[in-house]
Design a protein around this motif. Structure first.
Motif, PDB file in Angstrom:
ATOM      1  N   LEU A  33      -3.427   3.294  55.726  1.00 39.84           N
ATOM      2  CA  LEU A  33      -2.150   3.280  56.429  1.00 39.84           C
ATOM      3  C   LEU A  33      -1.114   4.088  55.659  1.00 39.84           C
ATOM      4  O   LEU A  33      -0.938   3.922  54.456  1.00 39.84           O
ATOM      5  CB  LEU A  33      -1.673   1.829  56.573  1.00 39.84           C
ATOM      6  N   ASP A  34      -0.413   4.980  56.358  1.00 42.57           N
ATOM      7  CA  ASP A  34       0.669   5.778  55.790  1.00 42.57           C
ATOM      8  C   ASP A  34       1.874   5.601  56.713  1.00 42.57           C
ATOM      9  O   ASP A  34       1.947   6.226  57.767  1.00 42.57           O
ATOM     10  CB  ASP A  34       0.251   7.243  55.687  1.00 42.57           C
ATOM     11  N   ILE A  35       2.788   4.732  56.325  1.00 42.72           N
ATOM     12  CA  ILE A  35       3.911   4.359  57.195  1.00 42.72           C
ATOM     13  C   ILE A  35       4.778   5.570  57.560  1.00 42.72           C
ATOM     14  O   ILE A  35       5.143   5.751  58.717  1.00 42.72           O
ATOM     15  CB  ILE A  35       4.781   3.270  56.524  1.00 42.72           C
ATOM     16  N   LYS A  36       5.122   6.389  56.579  1.00 47.25           N
ATOM     17  CA  LYS A  36       5.977   7.557  56.843  1.00 47.25           C
ATOM     18  C   LYS A  36       5.311   8.512  57.830  1.00 47.25           C
ATOM     19  O   LYS A  36       5.920   8.934  58.811  1.00 47.25           O
ATOM     20  CB  LYS A  36       6.306   8.281  55.540  1.00 47.25           C
ATOM     21  N   ALA A  37       4.037   8.849  57.575  1.00 49.76           N
ATOM     22  CA  ALA A  37       3.312   9.745  58.478  1.00 49.76           C
ATOM     23  C   ALA A  37       3.153   9.121  59.862  1.00 49.76           C
ATOM     24  O   ALA A  37       3.205   9.822  60.875  1.00 49.76           O
ATOM     25  CB  ALA A  37       1.948  10.102  57.878  1.00 49.76           C
ATOM     26  N   MET A  38       2.987   7.791  59.922  1.00 41.07           N
ATOM     27  CA  MET A  38       2.887   7.105  61.207  1.00 41.07           C
ATOM     28  C   MET A  38       4.172   7.286  62.007  1.00 41.07           C
ATOM     29  O   MET A  38       4.149   7.620  63.191  1.00 41.07           O
ATOM     30  CB  MET A  38       2.598   5.618  61.000  1.00 41.07           C
ATOM     31  N   GLY A  39       5.324   7.076  61.356  1.00 41.83           N
ATOM     32  CA  GLY A  39       6.609   7.262  62.030  1.00 41.83           C
ATOM     33  C   GLY A  39       6.779   8.685  62.528  1.00 41.83           C
ATOM     34  O   GLY A  39       7.250   8.916  63.649  1.00 41.83           O
TER      35      GLY A  39
END
Length: 195
Positions: free
Chosen positions: A175-181
């Protein structure tokens, strides 16, 4: 109507399955949640040391389940206890030494895929909030799956002498929160989500 976008499921038995199934108990419920636009996230299990082979504990192996394995805080290392499957671990999230509420008051450090799954559920809620505020709509369950998978950092479960288990050699997505956003925002620009 409640604004529920994800459900964290943290239960199961000591099994290790590397094939997708239609769980006799949970399949109907997970399918109903998905049809309502709710992502059913399921902890993958904590028995890797016992099996030392790819697979997840039920019901993370269900066709509608979004299986979550645990990392040890690094985006490149699975927790030694975390069950894992290249096909059934849909995402890896932090699950080792997570600061949590203690039932007796205060906080406690806990580890398990039961700690990783709520992290992923929170990421789904964040993705839906971004989508609602920028796209004017929720993402479908398939879009959530696509955004989480395409924005994740990939890594190989390589051998680590100090973890006490034979690692799988499989490739997983963390999981990569920044890339997900950013991937959710890209949906609004008409651009394809980053891969």
């Amino acid at each position: 109507f409640y604004n529920i976008v994800a459900v964290n499921n943290s239960w199961g038995g000591s099994t290790n399955n590397n094939l997708e199934v239609r769980d006799r108990v949970y399949n109907d419920e997970f399918g109903a949640l998905a049809r309502l636009g709710v992502v059913p996230l399921v902890a993958a299990g904590n028995d890797y040391a016992e099996y030392q082979a790819q697979g997840v504990g039920g019901p993370a192996d269900d066709a509608f389940a979004f299986g979550v394995s645990s990392s040890n805080g690094s985006r490149r290392l699975l927790s030694s206890f975390s069950q894992r499957s290249e096909t059934l671990s849909d995402i890896v999230a932090p699950g080792s030494n997570i600061l949590a509420a203690n039932s007796g008051g205060g906080t406690i450090s806990l580890s398990g895929t039961s700690m990783a799954s709520p992290v992923a559920a929170g990421a789904v809620a964040l993705a839906q909030e971004i989508a609602q505020s920028t796209l004017g709509r929720r993402l479908t369950v398939d879009e959530v799956y696509s955004v989480l998978q395409s924005s994740a950092s990939r890594f190989v479960d390589s051998e680590v002498a100090s973890d006490g288990v034979t690692n799988s050699g499989g490739t997983y997505r963390h999981l990569d929160i920044k890339a997900m956003g950013e991937a959710v925002l890209a949906l609004g620009s008409g651009a394809p989500a980053p891969t």
